[in-house]
Design a protein around this motif. Structure first.
Motif, PDB file in Angstrom:
ATOM      1  N   LEU A 116      45.025  59.151 112.819  1.00 53.63           N
ATOM      2  CA  LEU A 116      46.209  59.364 111.567  1.00 53.63           C
ATOM      3  C   LEU A 116      45.360  59.692 110.388  1.00 53.63           C
ATOM      4  O   LEU A 116      45.559  59.646 109.179  1.00 53.63           O
ATOM      5  CB  LEU A 116      46.755  58.913 111.803  1.00 53.63           C
ATOM      6  CG  LEU A 116      47.661  58.555 113.391  1.00 53.63           C
ATOM      7  CD1 LEU A 116      48.353  57.806 112.835  1.00 53.63           C
ATOM      8  CD2 LEU A 116      48.644  60.359 113.174  1.00 53.63           C
ATOM      9  N   SER A 117      44.335  58.407 110.118  1.00 56.41           N
ATOM     10  CA  SER A 117      43.078  57.964 109.072  1.00 56.41           C
ATOM     11  C   SER A 117      41.775  58.121 109.615  1.00 56.41           C
ATOM     12  O   SER A 117      41.317  58.136 109.897  1.00 56.41           O
ATOM     13  CB  SER A 117      43.646  57.197 108.250  1.00 56.41           C
ATOM     14  OG  SER A 117      43.606  56.109 109.260  1.00 56.41           O
ATOM     15  N   THR A 118      41.417  57.796 107.870  1.00 58.04           N
ATOM     16  CA  THR A 118      39.851  57.265 108.004  1.00 58.04           C
ATOM     17  C   THR A 118      38.995  56.064 109.476  1.00 58.04           C
ATOM     18  O   THR A 118      38.207  56.161 110.024  1.00 58.04           O
ATOM     19  CB  THR A 118      38.622  57.294 107.736  1.00 58.04           C
ATOM     20  OG1 THR A 118      39.121  55.979 106.912  1.00 58.04           O
ATOM     21  CG2 THR A 118      38.793  58.028 106.545  1.00 58.04           C
ATOM     22  N   ASN A 119      40.806  55.444 109.653  1.00 56.51           N
ATOM     23  CA  ASN A 119      40.290  54.268 110.386  1.00 56.51           C
ATOM     24  C   ASN A 119      40.642  54.513 111.795  1.00 56.51           C
ATOM     25  O   ASN A 119      41.621  55.161 111.666  1.00 56.51           O
ATOM     26  CB  ASN A 119      41.404  53.118 109.697  1.00 56.51           C
ATOM     27  CG  ASN A 119      41.107  52.255 111.225  1.00 56.51           C
ATOM     28  OD1 ASN A 119      40.895  52.480 112.020  1.00 56.51           O
ATOM     29  ND2 ASN A 119      43.090  51.165 110.994  1.00 56.51           N
ATOM     30  N   THR A 120      39.770  54.582 112.621  1.00 59.24           N
ATOM     31  CA  THR A 120      39.816  55.811 113.570  1.00 59.24           C
ATOM     32  C   THR A 120      40.375  54.412 115.107  1.00 59.24           C
ATOM     33  O   THR A 120      40.152  55.255 116.018  1.00 59.24           O
ATOM     34  CB  THR A 120      38.041  56.075 114.651  1.00 59.24           C
ATOM     35  OG1 THR A 120      37.488  55.772 114.799  1.00 59.24           O
ATOM     36  CG2 THR A 120      37.392  56.690 113.594  1.00 59.24           C
ATOM     37  N   SER A 121      41.520  53.428 114.365  1.00 64.77           N
ATOM     38  CA  SER A 121      41.859  53.033 115.648  1.00 64.77           C
ATOM     39  C   SER A 121      43.184  53.016 115.939  1.00 64.77           C
ATOM     40  O   SER A 121      43.867  53.144 116.576  1.00 64.77           O
ATOM     41  CB  SER A 121      41.985  51.852 115.386  1.00 64.77           C
ATOM     42  OG  SER A 121      42.775  51.506 113.965  1.00 64.77           O
ATOM     43  N   MET A 122      43.575  54.626 114.663  1.00 65.57           N
ATOM     44  CA  MET A 122      44.833  54.562 115.417  1.00 65.57           C
ATOM     45  C   MET A 122      45.092  56.345 115.620  1.00 65.57           C
ATOM     46  O   MET A 122      44.483  57.595 114.565  1.00 65.57           O
ATOM     47  CB  MET A 122      45.652  54.975 113.512  1.00 65.57           C
ATOM     48  CG  MET A 122      46.095  53.796 113.630  1.00 65.57           C
ATOM     49  SD  MET A 122      46.840  53.205 111.180  1.00 65.57           S
ATOM     50  CE  MET A 122      47.280  54.452 111.447  1.00 65.57           C
ATOM     51  N   PRO A 123      45.018  56.593 116.279  1.00 68.02           N
ATOM     52  CA  PRO A 123      45.122  58.462 117.130  1.00 68.02           C
ATOM     53  C   PRO A 123      46.353  58.882 117.148  1.00 68.02           C
ATOM     54  O   PRO A 123      47.082  58.976 116.678  1.00 68.02           O
ATOM     55  CB  PRO A 123      44.577  58.282 118.817  1.00 68.02           C
ATOM     56  CG  PRO A 123      45.891  56.663 119.235  1.00 68.02           C
ATOM     57  CD  PRO A 123      44.894  55.825 117.954  1.00 68.02           C
ATOM     58  N   GLU A 124      46.742  59.981 117.022  1.00 71.82           N
ATOM     59  CA  GLU A 124      47.320  61.104 116.008  1.00 71.82           C
ATOM     60  C   GLU A 124      48.682  60.918 117.036  1.00 71.82           C
ATOM     61  O   GLU A 124      48.720  61.182 118.676  1.00 71.82           O
ATOM     62  CB  GLU A 124      46.888  62.225 115.912  1.00 71.82           C
ATOM     63  CG  GLU A 124      46.859  63.339 117.344  1.00 71.82           C
ATOM     64  CD  GLU A 124      46.363  64.772 117.637  1.00 71.82           C
ATOM     65  OE1 GLU A 124      46.016  65.311 116.439  1.00 71.82           O
ATOM     66  OE2 GLU A 124      45.178  65.132 118.254  1.00 71.82           O
ATOM     67  N   VAL A 125      49.721  61.132 116.316  1.00 76.06           N
ATOM     68  CA  VAL A 125      50.539  61.142 116.887  1.00 76.06           C
ATOM     69  C   VAL A 125      51.266  62.334 117.144  1.00 76.06           C
ATOM     70  O   VAL A 125      51.904  62.879 118.071  1.00 76.06           O
ATOM     71  CB  VAL A 125      51.751  60.358 116.775  1.00 76.06           C
ATOM     72  CG1 VAL A 125      51.241  58.853 116.816  1.00 76.06           C
ATOM     73  CG2 VAL A 125      51.364  59.884 115.294  1.00 76.06           C
ATOM     74  N   PHE A 126      51.125  63.517 116.531  1.00 75.13           N
ATOM     75  CA  PHE A 126      51.713  64.692 115.762  1.00 75.13           C
ATOM     76  C   PHE A 126      51.017  65.775 115.986  1.00 75.13           C
ATOM     77  O   PHE A 126      50.199  65.959 115.932  1.00 75.13           O
ATOM     78  CB  PHE A 126      52.491  64.689 114.340  1.00 75.13           C
ATOM     79  CG  PHE A 126      53.744  63.908 114.098  1.00 75.13           C
ATOM     80  CD1 PHE A 126      54.818  63.760 114.942  1.00 75.13           C
ATOM     81  CD2 PHE A 126      53.551  62.711 113.389  1.00 75.13           C
ATOM     82  CE1 PHE A 126      55.631  63.307 114.560  1.00 75.13           C
ATOM     83  CE2 PHE A 126      54.106  62.170 113.361  1.00 75.13           C
ATOM     84  CZ  PHE A 126      55.250  61.637 113.680  1.00 75.13           C
ATOM     85  N   ASP A 127      51.319  67.066 116.780  1.00 72.39           N
ATOM     86  CA  ASP A 127      50.857  68.185 117.052  1.00 72.39           C
ATOM     87  C   ASP A 127      49.320  67.983 117.495  1.00 72.39           C
ATOM     88  O   ASP A 127      47.923  67.780 117.107  1.00 72.39           O
ATOM     89  CB  ASP A 127      50.591  68.923 115.788  1.00 72.39           C
ATOM     90  CG  ASP A 127      51.600  69.104 115.015  1.00 72.39           C
ATOM     91  OD1 ASP A 127      53.103  70.180 115.721  1.00 72.39           O
ATOM     92  OD2 ASP A 127      51.995  69.884 113.960  1.00 72.39           O
ATOM     93  N   ILE A 128      49.459  67.299 119.248  1.00 72.77           N
ATOM     94  CA  ILE A 128      48.162  66.821 119.731  1.00 72.77           C
ATOM     95  C   ILE A 128      47.293  68.012 120.315  1.00 72.77           C
ATOM     96  O   ILE A 128      47.313  68.995 119.864  1.00 72.77           O
ATOM     97  CB  ILE A 128      48.439  66.903 120.980  1.00 72.77           C
ATOM     98  CG1 ILE A 128      49.328  65.125 120.796  1.00 72.77           C
ATOM     99  CG2 ILE A 128      47.061  65.695 121.472  1.00 72.77           C
ATOM    100  CD1 ILE A 128      49.183  64.076 120.184  1.00 72.77           C
ATOM    101  N   GLY A 129      45.901  66.940 119.656  1.00 73.83           N
ATOM    102  CA  GLY A 129      44.801  68.340 119.630  1.00 73.83           C
ATOM    103  C   GLY A 129      45.023  69.845 117.791  1.00 73.83           C
ATOM    104  O   GLY A 129      44.040  70.435 117.705  1.00 73.83           O
TER     105      GLY A 129
END
Length: 172
Positions: A116-129
């Motif tokens: 979700l951001s440059t903080n790679t601890s929060m994976p994407e949740v919308f439109d995976i891939g």
């Protein structure tokens, strides 16, 4: 009578030639117009596409983890059509192939995750891939030869629509 027959044939040939040339001109005009519209649409997409690459804070050899932020308005996908190019200080240039494998082979790269951001601890949740606007992708690059100690390399990432970003990776 014979001259009338020749005259009619000549007039018919002139009419057929004129119609043929007019139709060819019309078809060529339509093709140019369609091409212009496609170029205009592609330019519009490129205008609204922006990526920014960020090198790792420190690199000591091995695979390079690069962050690619989508700062534009266009959602990006088709990673297999992206280009990653490594240019060494020596002048050698390597074009890396994309792989869907989580661990890239020699001179390959892969998308390790989208966040979700440059903080790679929060994976994407919308439109995976899909790398949506304001998301960041972590790509893993396996280069051969490795960047030598004390040397730098320029990495260029290009999207499928031709927008590029570059960064410098220095091995300490």
């Amino acid at each position: 009578m014979e001259s009338l027959f020749v005259s009619l044939i000549s007039v018919a040939l002139v009419i057929v030639a004129t119609v043929t040339m007019t139709m060819s001109l019309f078809t060529a005009t339509v093709n140019v117009t369609d091409s212009w519209k496609k170029i205009e649409a592609r330019s519009e997409i490129m205008l609204h596409t922006s990526i920014q690459t960020s090198p790792p804070a420190s690199y000591n050899g091995g695979a390079i983890q690069l962050l690619v932020a989508n700062n534009g308005e266009v959602n990006l996908a088709n990673f297999d059509k992206w280009d990653v190019i490594v240019e060494y200080q020596s002048g050698q240039i390597n074009y890396l192939a994309h792989t869907a494998n989580p661990v890239p082979g020699t001179n390959e790269w892969t998308v390790a995750g989208i966040y979700l951001s440059t903080n790679t601890s929060m994976p994407e949740v919308f439109d995976i891939g899909i790398l949506n606007s304001w998301e960041t992708a972590k790509i893993v690059i396996n280069v051969d030869p490795e960047i030598g100690p004390g040397e730098s390399a320029r990495l260029t990432v290009s999207t499928d629509n031709g927008v590029t970003s570059q960064c410098i990776v220095t091995r300490y």
